[in-house]
Design a protein around this motif. Structure first.
Motif, short mmCIF file in Angstrom:
data_model
loop_
_atom_site.label_atom_id
_atom_site.label_comp_id
_atom_site.label_asym_id
_atom_site.label_seq_id
_atom_site.Cartn_x
_atom_site.Cartn_y
_atom_site.Cartn_z
N PRO A 245 3.17 5.59 -7.50
CA PRO A 245 1.93 5.38 -8.34
C PRO A 245 2.07 4.66 -9.56
CG PRO A 245 1.86 7.79 -7.65
CD PRO A 245 3.02 7.06 -7.45
N LEU B 244 3.81 2.31 -10.15
CA LEU B 244 3.92 0.80 -9.98
C LEU B 244 2.64 0.13 -9.55
CD1 LEU B 244 7.11 0.81 -7.42
CD2 LEU B 244 6.85 0.29 -9.95
N LYS B 245 1.58 1.01 -9.37
CA LYS B 245 0.39 0.36 -9.03
C LYS B 245 -0.11 -0.63 -10.33
CE LYS B 245 -4.01 1.28 -6.94
NZ LYS B 245 -4.56 2.16 -5.88
N ASP C 251 0.78 -1.10 -0.13
CA ASP C 251 0.12 0.17 0.07
C ASP C 251 1.09 1.28 -0.06
OD1 ASP C 251 -2.22 -1.69 0.06
OD2 ASP C 251 -2.55 -1.34 1.90
N HIS D 22 -5.01 -4.64 -10.26
CA HIS D 22 -5.94 -3.15 -9.74
C HIS D 22 -7.13 -3.56 -9.16
CE1 HIS D 22 -3.49 -0.06 -11.52
NE2 HIS D 22 -3.29 -1.08 -12.75
N GLU E 99 2.77 1.51 -3.40
CA GLU E 99 2.05 2.17 -4.59
C GLU E 99 1.58 3.65 -4.38
OE1 GLU E 99 0.10 -2.20 -5.80
OE2 GLU E 99 -0.99 -0.78 -4.56
N GLU E 100 1.42 3.96 -2.94
CA GLU E 100 1.18 5.24 -2.70
C GLU E 100 2.17 6.09 -3.23
OE1 GLU E 100 0.32 7.81 1.17
OE2 GLU E 100 -1.03 6.36 0.74
#
Length: 104
Positions: free
Chosen positions: A48, A50-51, A41, A57, A44-45
Motif C-alpha cells: 500500500p 506504493l499507492k 492493482d 490516486h 498496490e494492494e
C-alpha cells in the motif's frame, strides 16, 4: 471453474524498492487476464505504501515520469487493460517500472 493466477516478475526502480522495503526483483500472483492495470492493482494492494507513486490516486493514470517496459518494448502509453507480452506472462521476462529522467 477455478481461479487462475499468473506469477509475474516485476522490476521496480531503487527508490520504490526502498520505499516498499524490497530487495531486488519481486514476483506477484496476478489473477485473471494479465494486464498492466491488473499487475499494478496487485502491487498496490500488496504494498500500500506504493499507492500513488506509480499511478495517480484519482484516476489511476500513470504518473508522467514513470515508464513501463517489457521485452524491450515501451508500454507506457498503452491502455492499462492491454495484455502483457507472452514472455512476461510465462515469467521469462519481467515487467520493468522505470523512473524516467528529465532535465537538461
Amino acid at each position: 471453474m477455478t481461479d487462475t493466477t499468473t506469477a509475474i516478475r516485476i522490476h521496480l526502480p531503487t527508490h520504490l524498492r526502498k520505499l516498499a522495503n524490497l530487495d531486488g526483483e519481486l514476483t506477484l500472483d496476478v489473477p485473471g487476464p494479465v494486464t498492466i492495470g491488473a499487475v499494478l492493482d496487485v502491487l498496490e494492494e500488496r504494498y500500500p505504501v506504493l499507492k500513488g507513486t506509480i499511478r495517480h490516486h484519482d484516476a489511476g493514470r500513470r504518473r508522467a515520469f514513470v515508464r513501463f517496459f517489457a521485452c524491450e518494448e515501451d508500454l507506457s502509453h498503452e491502455p492499462q487493460d492491454t495484455p502483457l507480452p507472452e514472455p512476461v506472462v510465462r515469467g521469462t521476462e519481467p515487467l520493468m517500472v522505470i523512473g524516467a529522467m528529465a532535465g537538461g
